[in-house]
Structures are given as structure tokens and as C-alpha cells.
Design a protein around this motif. Structure first.
Motif, short mmCIF file in Angstrom:
data_model
loop_
_atom_site.label_atom_id
_atom_site.label_comp_id
_atom_site.label_asym_id
_atom_site.label_seq_id
_atom_site.Cartn_x
_atom_site.Cartn_y
_atom_site.Cartn_z
N UNK A 278 1.09 -1.71 0.09
CA UNK A 278 0.03 -0.03 0.21
C UNK A 278 1.51 1.07 -0.22
N UNK A 279 2.27 0.93 0.30
CA UNK A 279 3.24 2.39 0.53
C UNK A 279 4.45 2.06 -0.50
N UNK A 280 4.50 1.69 -2.14
CA UNK A 280 5.19 1.32 -2.38
C UNK A 280 6.22 1.82 -2.62
N UNK A 281 6.39 3.44 -2.61
CA UNK A 281 7.38 4.13 -2.97
C UNK A 281 8.35 4.58 -1.88
N UNK A 282 7.41 4.40 -0.38
CA UNK A 282 8.64 4.29 0.89
C UNK A 282 9.11 3.18 1.24
N UNK A 283 8.86 2.19 0.71
CA UNK A 283 8.83 1.02 0.66
C UNK A 283 10.70 0.89 -0.20
N UNK A 284 10.18 1.15 -1.66
CA UNK A 284 11.42 1.75 -2.57
C UNK A 284 12.13 2.29 -2.06
N UNK A 285 12.49 2.93 -1.76
CA UNK A 285 13.13 4.39 -1.26
C UNK A 285 14.00 3.12 0.44
N UNK A 286 13.30 2.77 0.91
CA UNK A 286 13.56 2.29 2.05
C UNK A 286 14.98 1.45 1.08
N UNK A 287 14.49 0.63 0.44
CA UNK A 287 15.39 -0.83 0.39
C UNK A 287 16.71 -0.27 -0.55
N UNK A 288 16.51 0.87 -1.24
CA UNK A 288 17.30 1.04 -1.80
C UNK A 288 18.23 1.68 -0.38
N UNK A 289 18.10 2.46 0.87
CA UNK A 289 19.11 2.81 1.67
C UNK A 289 19.70 1.49 2.04
N UNK A 290 18.70 0.58 2.32
CA UNK A 290 19.50 -0.69 2.93
C UNK A 290 20.26 -1.95 2.61
N UNK A 291 20.41 -1.61 1.00
CA UNK A 291 20.89 -2.15 -0.25
C UNK A 291 22.32 -1.17 -0.50
N UNK A 292 21.95 -0.08 -0.60
CA UNK A 292 23.84 0.87 -0.72
C UNK A 292 24.78 0.27 0.67
N UNK A 293 25.88 -0.26 0.10
CA UNK A 293 27.06 -0.32 1.23
C UNK A 293 27.11 0.48 1.91
N UNK A 294 27.60 0.29 3.37
CA UNK A 294 27.23 0.71 4.35
C UNK A 294 28.86 0.74 5.16
N UNK A 295 29.33 1.19 4.58
CA UNK A 295 31.49 0.93 4.61
C UNK A 295 31.32 2.06 5.72
N UNK A 296 32.62 1.61 6.53
CA UNK A 296 33.01 2.26 7.98
C UNK A 296 34.64 3.01 7.44
N UNK A 297 34.16 4.16 7.30
CA UNK A 297 35.29 4.66 7.09
C UNK A 297 36.50 4.55 8.52
#
Length: 307
Positions: A278-297
């Protein structure tokens, strides 16, 4: 639960709840059911039944010929909130071998079967050392077999685990990977061995993807009839035609995969795909955040150690 029940000891309260469970789901019980499950004496079981009768007299009837207590026609739970999931989950655990029937609260289950699924093997020593590392805030050296193409052989690596998670089929350990310099999931069945430990490099609160909670809203497939939408809403426990689910961002991918939600689900036949986002746009944005590389500097890592 009434005032009288709130004043009972934990042991007595458990046995009264057990009595009510058997009355509600199986229609009756006798003293032997209580003595076998809880290991109490016959006099204690008799006292428990008498106490239940005193607190909920309209719920229970004794049949002298069968020497058995039965639920009355006016039965109304006092100590138990009837939960179908609790009953059915016990059937599933019996079928999967997680508990025996004697360990459950079921004396007379119906004939039942569950779909057999491959059980993912987790080495008990691997799980034990992983839990200890989480509990003691340590890094752990593991021999891990990845299925990615760039690491076809099992390799030793250091991780700093801080949680475990179940995706509906498999158990993962959530950890900071010292090799890839980021937080990620490791499948417990693919952790072949563990050996050394050391202080953890990063804190759990630095795993932002794990700590973020996102909302996933479901609704019936628009291709269903109104009557079909109503039964789907009832099936999923929806309110106002929607089901709001809270999930960790790190687990969002697994949830979408398990429910076959890929942002194209409305295009599939409604008879195959009963619910859609029911909220595909918000879920899509969240999924992109989850799959973005989260490297620690290195600066972040140094600050963590200094803190």
C-alpha cells in the motif's frame, strides 16, 4: 485476568492457565493431566482444580462417571486469552520435532501434518561461541563459506556480531565484517568453524540499517472482488483494509521476498498474489537505503574505539 488471579503465585497461575487451556481447546481434563505435566502431587492437582472451580465456577463441570472435568456451555476464559497462533504453533513444533507432544500443552491433538521443509543445520558450537561473542561484546574469527563468485573457497575472517535474526527460513548473525568493512548478514549454517576472539571493533548502535525501523503497509490485491478483499483482510488481520507491519530495515529484503512483493505484484493475477504494497514508494526508498554500501571509514572506527 481478575484481581484474585493477580494475587496468585506464578506456579499456581500457570496451572490454572493450563486447566483453562485444556478446557477451551480440548473440552476437558482430569487430575492426571496436571500431575503428569507439572510433576505435582495428586492432592495438589485436586487443590488446583478446586481453586479453579472457586474462581470460575461457571466454566467447569465435573462428570463423576468419567471422573473428568469438562468445559461448561457458558465457558468464558478467566486466565487465558485464547490465541489460535499459540495452539497451532504447538502443533507445528511437534511436527518439526522441536518439542514432543508430552512437552506441549496438547493432550488430544487432531490428526495433522505440516509441509516438510529442509532443516538448515547450525553447528551447536558455532552458535554457542557466536552467542557468547554477542553477550560479551567481542569480535569473533569465523571460517565462512560464501556462495558469491568472488569467494568460492571458505575463508577465515573477523566479525563483530551483535544480533541474530530469522528470515522465516534461515538464521543469520548480524555483524560488522572486518574484511568488507561494513555491517552485513552471515548465514549461521555457513559458519563452518570459529576460533579466536578479541574486543569488538564497533558498537551495535553504529549499525544504522539494523536500528532503523520501517513501516510496510499491505492491502488486498485490487483485482479481487469486494467479498474476496474482505476475507483477505480478515485472513491477514487487517484494520480498515490495511495491515501495518514494523520491520527492521536490515530485514526488509527478506520480508518482501517471503511475501513475493517486488513492486510489480499488482500486475500478477490476484488469485496468485493476494496482498500488495500500500506504500510502495516509501518501501522502495527504504530498500535502496538498506542495499546501499554501508562502509565504515577509519575516522569513524577510531572514534568508536576512543569512545
Amino acid at each position: 485476568m481478575g484481581k484474585e488471579a493477580a494475587e496468585l503465585s506464578w506456579g499456581v497461575e500457570q496451572r490454572l492457565e493450563f486447566i483453562e487451556f485444556r478446557l477451551f481447546w480440548e473440552g476437558g481434563l482430569n487430575r492426571a493431566d496436571i500431575t503428569r505435566y507439572f510433576g505435582v502431587s495428586v492432592p495438589q492437582a485436586s487443590k488446583d482444580l478446586s481453586q479453579y472451580q472457586a474462581l470460575a465456577a461457571d466454566n467447569i463441570v465435573y462428570d463423576r462417571s468419567e471422573k473428568r472435568y469438562f468445559a461448561s456451555k457458558n465457558f468464558a476464559p478467566r486466565f487465558l486469552k485464547p490465541d489460535p497462533d499459540r495452539y497451532l504453533s504447538q502443533l507445528r513444533m511437534i511436527a518439526e520435532g522441536a518439542v514432543s507432544q508430552e512437552e506441549s500443552w496438547l493432550a488430544r491433538p487432531p490428526s495433522f501434518e505440516t509441509l516438510p521443509m529442509p532443516r538448515r543445520h547450525v553447528d551447536p558450537e558455532v552458535l554457542r561461541t557466536t552467542l557468547a561473542a554477542i553477550r560479551e561484546k567481542q569480535s569473533l574469527e569465523i571460517r565462512y563459506q560464501s556462495l558469491s563468485g568472488n569467494r568460492p573457497q571458505a575463508t577465515w575472517r573477523w566479525i563483530s556480531p551483535h544480533a541474530i535474526a530469522y528470515d522465516g527460513q534461515r538464521w543469520h548473525v548480524r555483524a560488522f565484517c572486518h574484511l568488507d568493512r561494513g555491517f552485513k548478514d552471515f548465514l549461521l549454517p555457513r559458519v563452518l568453524k570459529t576460533r579466536a576472539t578479541a574486543p569488538a571493533e564497533l558498537r551495535p548502535d553504529q549499525d544504522t540499517i539494523w536500528n532503523e525501523i520501517v513501516n510496510v503497509s499491505l492491502k488486498p490485491h485490487p483485482g479481487l472482488s469486494d467479498e474476496q478483499k474482505h476475507v483477505v483482510a480478515q485472513d491477514f488481520g487487517m484494520k480498515g483494509g490495511h495491515l501495518e507491519m514494523k520491520v527492521r530495515l536490515a530485514l526488509l529484503y527478506y520480508l518482501l521476498k517471503r511475501l513475493n512483493l517486488d513492486f510489480e505484484e499488482e500486475k500478477r493475477p490476484a488469485r496468485e498474489q493476494h496482498v500488495v504494497l500500500a506504500n510502495p514508494d516509501r518501501v522502495r526508498q527504504a530498500l535502496r537505503r538498506a542495499q546501499a554500501p554501508a562502509l565504515v571509514d577509519p575516522v569513524t572506527q577510531a572514534a568508536s574505539k576512543a569512545g
